[in-house]
Design a protein around this motif. Structure first.
Motif, PDB file in Angstrom:
ATOM      1  N   TYR A 315      50.628  40.807   0.099  1.00 31.71           N
ATOM      2  CA  TYR A 315      52.007  41.031   0.541  1.00 31.71           C
ATOM      3  C   TYR A 315      52.920  40.399  -0.496  1.00 31.71           C
ATOM      4  O   TYR A 315      52.771  39.215  -0.817  1.00 31.71           O
ATOM      5  N   ASP A 316      53.822  41.185  -1.053  1.00 32.02           N
ATOM      6  CA  ASP A 316      54.658  40.733  -2.160  1.00 32.02           C
ATOM      7  C   ASP A 316      56.109  41.113  -1.911  1.00 32.02           C
ATOM      8  O   ASP A 316      56.410  42.066  -1.171  1.00 32.02           O
ATOM      9  N   GLY A 317      57.003  40.381  -2.550  1.00 29.96           N
ATOM     10  CA  GLY A 317      58.421  40.688  -2.433  1.00 29.96           C
ATOM     11  C   GLY A 317      59.187  40.207  -3.640  1.00 29.96           C
ATOM     12  O   GLY A 317      58.647  39.556  -4.538  1.00 29.96           O
ATOM     13  N   LYS A 319      63.458  40.465  -5.706  1.00 33.28           N
ATOM     14  CA  LYS A 319      64.768  41.094  -5.813  1.00 33.28           C
ATOM     15  C   LYS A 319      65.250  41.012  -7.251  1.00 33.28           C
ATOM     16  O   LYS A 319      64.755  40.216  -8.054  1.00 33.28           O
ATOM     17  N   ARG A 341      66.282  44.946  -3.576  1.00 34.38           N
ATOM     18  CA  ARG A 341      65.358  44.048  -2.881  1.00 34.38           C
ATOM     19  C   ARG A 341      64.068  44.811  -2.600  1.00 34.38           C
ATOM     20  O   ARG A 341      64.106  45.985  -2.252  1.00 34.38           O
ATOM     21  N   TYR A 342      62.933  44.128  -2.740  1.00 30.82           N
ATOM     22  CA  TYR A 342      61.634  44.781  -2.666  1.00 30.82           C
ATOM     23  C   TYR A 342      60.725  44.088  -1.653  1.00 30.82           C
ATOM     24  O   TYR A 342      60.787  42.875  -1.465  1.00 30.82           O
ATOM     25  N   ARG A 343      59.882  44.890  -1.054  1.00 30.86           N
ATOM     26  CA  ARG A 343      58.749  44.392  -0.278  1.00 30.86           C
ATOM     27  C   ARG A 343      57.589  45.355  -0.490  1.00 30.86           C
ATOM     28  O   ARG A 343      57.792  46.565  -0.643  1.00 30.86           O
ATOM     29  N   GLN A 344      56.362  44.842  -0.463  1.00 33.72           N
ATOM     30  CA  GLN A 344      55.204  45.718  -0.538  1.00 33.72           C
ATOM     31  C   GLN A 344      54.017  45.073   0.153  1.00 33.72           C
ATOM     32  O   GLN A 344      53.904  43.844   0.222  1.00 33.72           O
ATOM     33  N   ASP A 369      55.453  50.294   0.164  1.00 33.98           N
ATOM     34  CA  ASP A 369      56.479  49.528  -0.538  1.00 33.98           C
ATOM     35  C   ASP A 369      57.859  50.034  -0.142  1.00 33.98           C
ATOM     36  O   ASP A 369      58.044  51.215   0.177  1.00 33.98           O
TER      37      ASP A 369
END
Length: 740
Positions: A315-317, A319, A341-344, A369
Motif C-alpha cells: 500500500y503506497d501513497g 503527492k 495526490r496518489y494512493r495505490q 491506484d
C-alpha cells in the motif's frame, strides 16, 4: 521491411557483434558468494538465476557499481544502460523512461502510466512522480529491455526496472555512514544500520538518505531563486523474520520528500540575450514538492523441494505540488501549479515449481491506484487569469499469468508464457473553469470549460457541473522463446513477446471536454535474437541482442492553439536495433566495461495538426548510444587500494517531438529547436578504500557539456516560444564512507 530481410540483417548484426566483442557491462548483484564465483544472480524471471542463463536482455547494476559511476538518482540510469533514455520537464522529478524508443513520448501529465514498468522490491509503482527516487542502500537494479507482458505487473510495453533494496541477512551487525560535499554547496549524507535480533531468525535494517544543495542553474532575476536545487530526505525500514527454514517474511516501510526548486527553462528568446547556457531570467522559480511513502509485505513459503509460494502485498501513497514557471522570463506568461495526490494497493500471489525438466512460475495479480489532480494554469489573459482543473482517476487491473521453461533436450529449453489482463479505468468528478486572478492569488470563476463542448468561455459557470467517463480493456499477452546452451556455457535464444499498455484518458484536457476521451491501448509485437556468455578464464563476459518491434497505437500528446491538448494514438510504428554489452578483466587490477546501442525507429503512419509525420523518428530515441568505462586499481597505499574509474557516455541526436524538424501548416511552430544534438559526457571517480573506509572524489559532466534534456512545443499552442529544459552542468565533490 519484410520478415525475411529483417531476419537476415539481424543475424548479420549478431555475427558481427559477437565477433567484435564490443559489448556492455554486467554488474555484481546481491549474492556475495555468487559474485565471488563470477556469477551475477538476478530474478528477471521471478526466480533466482545466473544472468548468463536468462534468455532476456537484462542489465544488472550493483550498489557499488552505481557509486563508482556517480549514479545517485534514478534519472541518471541512462548513463549505464544501452538504449535507455530518461527525460522530464521537471528535472529529476517524474522521469520519463524510454527503452528502445518506447516511452510516454511528449506526454507530461501525471495521470499516465509509464510504458516502462518501475518496481520497488517487485512492487509496481503506478505514479510516475514516485519514480524519481534517490538510490541508496540497494542490493541491485535490474533493467529488462523489451515488453514484459507475462511475469511483470502492468503496462510494461517497453520494459521493466526493478529496484531491489538490501534486506537483513539475519547474521551479525553491520552498516555504514557516508558523508559528502559537492559544488553548489551540496551536502549529502546517507547510512544504514542492521541488527540481528535472533541469529538466523529475525533482523532489522534502517537506511536513510539526505541531500541539500543550491540551485545548479543561476537565476539573474534580482532577488530570484536559482533553479534545480536539491533538498531531499528519504528513509527505509526493513524487518525480516524467518521463524522456520521454509518461511521467510520481509516487511518494509519507506518514506521520503523532495523540496528542491523547479528545473530551469529556456523560453522567451528576448530574455535569453546575454545569458549563459546555465543561466535563466525568471521571476517565479517554483518548488518541486513531492512526497512518497509505502508499506509492503513479502512472504515466501517453501512447500517442498519443488514447490514454493510467494505473496507480495503493498500500500503506497504520495503527492506532488510542482510550481512551474514555464516561460523562462520575468513576465507572467505561463505559470503552472501541478498538484496531485496518489494512493495505490497491489496484491500478487505467485507459485514456483521446479523439476528436472520444467520450471514453472504462475500467479494472480490485482492492482488499484487513484490519482486526484488539481492543476492551475495562469495564462496571459486580459485581465490576469487562466484555467483551473480538477479530476479523479481510478484504475484497477486484474491478471492471471504463467510461464514454463520446458527442457526439450539436453541444453535446449522452450519457454511458453501467457498473461490475461483486464484493466478498468474511471475518470470522474472532473471539472474545469476559466478564472480571473493573479498568479498565486484568489481565483474568481467566470466560465465552465469542463464539461463544455465548445470554445473556452462560451459556457456559463456552473459550480455543480461534472464530467465522467469509464473504459475497460482486455488483453492476452505472452512470450515464446527457444534457447540453447553450448558446452562452453554460451547461451543463444530467439523469442517473441507481446506487450500491452491499457488505454488512457487525456489528463491535459481543461479548456474543453471535447478533447477528453479514452484512446486505444498500445500494443507491441517484439522479436528478438540474443547471445550471452563468457570465456573459460572468466576474463571476457559478453551479451548481445537484436530486436524488431511492430508497435501500434503509441499514446502521445498533440498540443494545439487555444491552448488545447489532445491525447492521440500513433497508428503504426516500427523499431529495430542491436545492443552489445561486455566486461573485460585482463588482470585483477583492471576491469573494463562497455555498452553500445544502435536503434532505428520511425512512425509508419502518423498525422498531427494536418502535418504528415510518417517516416519521422520516435521522440527520445537516439540512433546510437554508448558507454565506456574502466575501474583501475592503481596502487596499494596505506593498507588500501587507490581506484581510478572514468567513464564516457555518448548519445547521438534525439528529437523531443514526433514532429522532428517538421512544422504544422499555418502555425508559428519551430520544431527544429526541440532536439539535442550528438554529445558525449565524461564522468569519473578516484577513490581509496580498505576493508572499512572509502574516500571518493567524483566529477560528473567533467567538461561541462551544454545539453537539453527535454523540449515541448508551445508555439503551436499559441505561445511565442518553445519550452526547453537544460541538463545539469558539471558537478564535482568528495565523500567518505565508514563501514562497520
Amino acid at each position: 521491411m519484410n520478415g525475411l530481410t529483417w531476419a537476415r540483417r539481424m543475424m548479420v548484426a549478431l555475427a558481427l557483434s559477437t565477433s567484435s566483442m564490443a559489448l556492455a557491462q554486467e554488474a555484481p548483484a546481491g549474492d556475495d558468494s555468487a559474485a565471488e564465483a563470477g556469477e551475477i544472480i538476478v530474478t528477471a524471471q521471478r526466480r533466482e538465476q545466473s544472468l548468463l542463463e536468462v534468455p532476456v536482455a537484462v542489465t544488472a547494476l550493483g550498489g557499488d557499481q552505481l557509486a563508482q559511476r556517480g549514479i545517485s538518482n534514478s534519472a541518471q540510469l541512462g548513463e549505464a544502460v544501452p538504449n535507455l533514455q530518461i527525460n522530464s520537464p521537471y528535472g529529476s522529478t517524474q522521469p520519463n523512461f524510454s527503452l528502445r524508443g518506447i516511452g510516454v513520448a511528449n506526454e507530461y501529465n501525471s495521470n499516465q502510466a509509464s510504458p516502462v514498468g518501475v518496481y520497488l522490491d517487485d512492487v509496481y509503482l503506478a505514479p510516475r512522480t514516485s519514480h524519481g527516487m534517490g538510490l541508496f542502500d540497494l542490493d541491485r537494479i535490474e533493467v529488462l529491455r523489451g515488453p514484459q507482458g507475462t511475469l511483470f505487473g502492468r503496462n510494461t510495453t517497453g520494459g521493466a526496472i526493478n529496484f531491489i533494496t538490501r534486506k537483513p541477512n539475519l547474521s551479525g551487525t553491520n552498516g555504514y555512514v557516508q558523508l559528502g560535499y559537492a559544488n553548489f554547496d551540496t551536502f549529502t549524507a546517507q547510512g544504514a544500520a542492521e541488527a540481528t535480533l535472533a541469529e538466523d531468525v529475525a533482523g532489522v535494517r534502517l537506511a536513510v538518505n539526505y541531500a541539500k544543495g543550491d540551485g545548479q542553474i543561476r537565476n539573474v532575476f534580482p532577488g530570484g531563486r536559482d533553479a534545480a536545487s536539491v533538498d531531499t530526505l528519504q528513509g527505509r525500514f526493513s524487518l525480516r523474520v524467518k521463524p522456520i527454514d521454509t518461511l521467510d517474511i520481509v516487511l518494509r516501510a519507506y518514506g521520503g520528500r523532495d523540496r528542491g526548486t523547479q528545473a530551469a527553462v529556456h523560453g522567451l528568446g528576448a530574455f535569453r540575450a546575454g545569458l549563459g547556457f546555465f543561466e535563466t531570467n525568471e521571476n517565479r522559480i517554483g518548488n518541486n514538492n513531492t512526497d512518497a511513502w509505502g508499506f509492503s509485505t513479502n512472504i515466501a513459503l517453501e512447500l517442498s523441494d519443488r514447490w514454493s509460494l510467494a505473496s507480495i502485498t503493498s500500500y503506497d501513497g504520495g503527492k506532488q505540488n510542482l510550481q512551474q514557471a514555464a516561460d523562462g522570463s520575468p513576465l507572467d506568461l505561463l505559470d503552472i501549479n501541478w498538484s496531485s495526490r496518489y494512493r495505490q494497493f497491489s496484491q500478487e500471489l505467485r507459485t514456483n515449481y521446479a523439476s528436472d525438466t520444467i520450471d514453472f512460475v504462475g500467479g494472480l495479480f490485482y492492482g488499484w491506484d487513484r490519482n486526484i489532480t488539481d492543476n492551475t494554469f495562469n495564462l496571459p489573459l486580459p485581465p490576469a487569469g487562466g484555467f483551473f482543473q480538477h479530476y479523479r482517476q481510478v484504475r484497477k487491473s486484474y491478471a492471471i499469468f504463467g510461464q514454463a521453461d520446458i527442457t526439450l533436450a539436453e541444453r535446449l529449453v522452450l519457454t511458453l508464457g501467457a498473461r490475461y489482463t483486464r484493466d478498468r479505468s474511471r475518470y470522474d468528478d472532473a471539472f474545469a473553469f476559466l478564472f480571473v486572478g493573479p498568479v498565486g492569488g484568489p481565483l474568481t470563476p467566470i466560465a465552465t470549460t469542463v464539461p463544455c463542448p465548445g470554445v473556452a468561455g462560451t459556457c456559463a459557470y456552473n459550480p455543480a457541473a461534472r464530467f465522467a467517463l469509464a473504459d475497460t480493456n482486455k488483453a492476452l499477452t505472452g512470450r515464446i522463446a527457444l534457447s540453447y546452451t553450448f558446452d562452453s556455457g554460451t547461451l543463444v535464444y530467439a523469442s517473441y513477446n507481446r506487450g500491452y499498455r491499457a488505454g488512457a484518458i487525456n489528463g491535459g484536457g481543461y479548456t474543453s471536454s471535447s478533447g477528453i476521451g479514452y484512446i486505444e491501448p498500445e500494443r507491441v509485437n517484439a522479436y528478438e535474437l540474443g547471445i550471452k556468455g563468457r570465456t573459460d578464464d572468466r576474463v571476457f563476459t559478453y551479451a548481445a541482442s537484436a530486436f524488431y518491434y511492430d508497435y501500434s497505437n503509441q499514446q502521445l500528446q498533440d498540443t494545439r492553439a487555444g491552448p488545447v491538448s489532445f491525447l492521440v494514438n500513433a497508428p503504426a510504428s516500427e523499431v529495430y536495433g542491436v545492443e552489445l554489452e561486455t566486461t573485460i578483466q585482463p588482470t585483477d587490477a583492471l576491469r573494463i566495461n562497455a555498452a553500445l546501442g544502435w536503434l532505428k525507429s520511425r512512425y509508419k503512419t502518423l498525422t498531427l495538426q494536418g502535418a504528415n509525420l510518417s517516416g519521422n523518428d520516435l521522440p527520445f530515441a537516439p540512433e546510437l548510444t554508448g558507454q565506456l568505462g574502466l575501474e583501475w586499481d592503481v596502487a596499494e597505499v596505506a593498507g588500501g587500494k587507490i581506484t581510478f574509474a572514468p567513464n564516457v557516455v555518448y548519445s547521438s541526436r534525439q528529437f523531443f517531438s514526433p514532429f522532428n524538424n517538421d512544422n504544422a501548416p499555418r502555425t508559428a511552430q519551430l520544431n527544429s529547436e526541440l532536439q539535442q544534438g550528438a554529445n558525449a559526457k565524461v564522468n569519473g571517480t578516484l577513490s581509496w578504500s580498505d576493508d572499512r573506509i572509502t574516500v571518493r572524489l567524483f566529477a560528473n559532466n567533467l567538461f561541462d557539456r551544454k545539453t537539453y534534456g527535454y523540449g515541448l512545443d508551445l508555439r503551436g499552442a499559441g505561445f511565442p516560444y518553445n519550452f526547453l529544459v537544460p541538463s545539469a552542468p558539471r558537478t564535482f565533490g568528495a565523500s567518505v564512507r565508514f563501514g562497520f
